[in-house]
Design an enzyme around this catalytic site. Sequence first.
Site, PDB file in Angstrom:
ATOM      1  N   CYS A 160     -10.976 -11.343  18.318  1.00  0.00           N
ATOM      2  CA  CYS A 160     -11.170  -9.819  18.459  1.00  0.00           C
ATOM      3  C   CYS A 160     -12.523  -9.466  18.907  1.00  0.00           C
ATOM      4  CB  CYS A 160     -10.761  -9.556  17.125  1.00  0.00           C
ATOM      5  SG  CYS A 160     -10.926  -7.394  17.065  1.00  0.00           S
ATOM      6  N   CYS A 174     -12.574  -3.787  20.417  1.00  0.00           N
ATOM      7  CA  CYS A 174     -12.475  -2.701  21.404  1.00  0.00           C
ATOM      8  C   CYS A 174     -11.610  -1.419  20.833  1.00  0.00           C
ATOM      9  CB  CYS A 174     -11.785  -3.239  22.595  1.00  0.00           C
ATOM     10  SG  CYS A 174     -10.069  -3.759  22.327  1.00  0.00           S
ATOM     11  N   ARG A 184      -8.003  -6.128  12.462  1.00  0.00           N
ATOM     12  CA  ARG A 184      -7.788  -6.084  13.795  1.00  0.00           C
ATOM     13  C   ARG A 184      -7.924  -7.467  14.027  1.00  0.00           C
ATOM     14  NH1 ARG A 184     -11.886  -2.016  16.044  1.00  0.00           N
ATOM     15  NH2 ARG A 184     -13.258  -2.883  14.213  1.00  0.00           N
ATOM     16  N   TYR A 223      -6.658  11.085   4.120  1.00  0.00           N
ATOM     17  CA  TYR A 223      -5.177  10.970   3.455  1.00  0.00           C
ATOM     18  C   TYR A 223      -5.391  12.070   2.299  1.00  0.00           C
ATOM     19  CZ  TYR A 223      -4.011   7.607   6.890  1.00  0.00           C
ATOM     20  OH  TYR A 223      -3.650   7.107   8.098  1.00  0.00           O
ATOM     21  N   GLN A 229       0.808  -1.177   0.165  1.00  0.00           N
ATOM     22  CA  GLN A 229       0.086  -0.008  -0.158  1.00  0.00           C
ATOM     23  C   GLN A 229       0.917   0.997  -0.036  1.00  0.00           C
ATOM     24  OE1 GLN A 229      -2.409   1.773   3.370  1.00  0.00           O
ATOM     25  NE2 GLN A 229      -4.084   0.782   2.203  1.00  0.00           N
TER      26      GLN A 229
END
Length: 364
Positions: free
Chosen positions: A343, A346, A321, A170, A100
Amino acid sequence: MKTLYEKAKLGNIIASNRFIRSATWENMASEEGHMTNELYELYEELAKGEVGIIITGYANIVKEEKPNAGMMGMYNDSFIDEYRKLTNIVHAHGSKIIMQLAYGGTKTTYNVEDRIIFAPSEVPDLTTNVKGKPMSREDIEYIIEAFAEAGRRAKESGFDGVEVHGAHTYLINQFLSPYYNKRTDEYGGCLENRMRFLLEIYQRIREKVGTSFPILVKLTATEFFDGGLTFQETIQICKELERIGCDGIELSGNIHGKAKSMVGKIFDGHELVSEGYFIEYAKIISNETNIPIITVGGFRDITIIERILTETNIDFFALSRPLLTEPHLIKRWKTGDRTPAKCIRCSKCRTPEGNYCVTFNKVN
């Protein structure tokens, strides 16, 4: 019928399954952005965990600009050999890997007093209150060429493709946004002008890497605030990317750490849902285009992911995550343990030191 663990095509990439590790800032690179043993080990674990395609954490394309510490770099040729080592490691375990590429801009609080930060216009970021330098034509050309050269280096390093980061407020996202882009030249005003910067970046990378090297774009579905980029505009951007040959679109949001609290709310006529936050937007774009669509955000349950795959035209499912908590999650599901990801969403993994699971620490 489509299945999650069949081979799937993304541009010229043949992935072993439909799971993607979405780009995740690790904060493990050196100060100059070079690879470390910790980064090599992290990516090897993801590949061992049978993630079909791994998208790297964002890499800065010019040396003087990075939105966070510990980012991977791709701003000169000194990175090529160490990334060849990385791509060889990942390929040895049967996964594909995409780099990326990003210019962060004003969505940062990192060393903001020590550098020039480019922006389309002098409009402060809503979350950081950072203002950037409105870009001249020369500045625009400089960044377009920097993206293109970074794409060339990625190809020479053995990456299977690149993803241009056009989301999350961005720089590219700000050019697309009517809230942030107040320009009166050919890069501002109507949507055709506001998307010009992104399209020129894509075309310049394409010139450097040839017709067969996959180029993806990550976009924000909608900006989730009044005056921002709308979902209808995003649909038009996706159609234009399809027209010029983009190999895939990852559809995200710009609501870091807030999506869980926004579930059930309506934005641009569509609801954020608990499993796959932006799925309602991805469904529509997958119906209105023939370009492969990657959906990301909030996935934990393989049963729900399977249902979405069979009921929609969405091609790939990206997780971030859950793979911080369980880098071998995809392999676990494949081998028969289909319990949801550990996961708990949170968002405590977004720490000043980088992204890592603080709830379960390192779970393999």
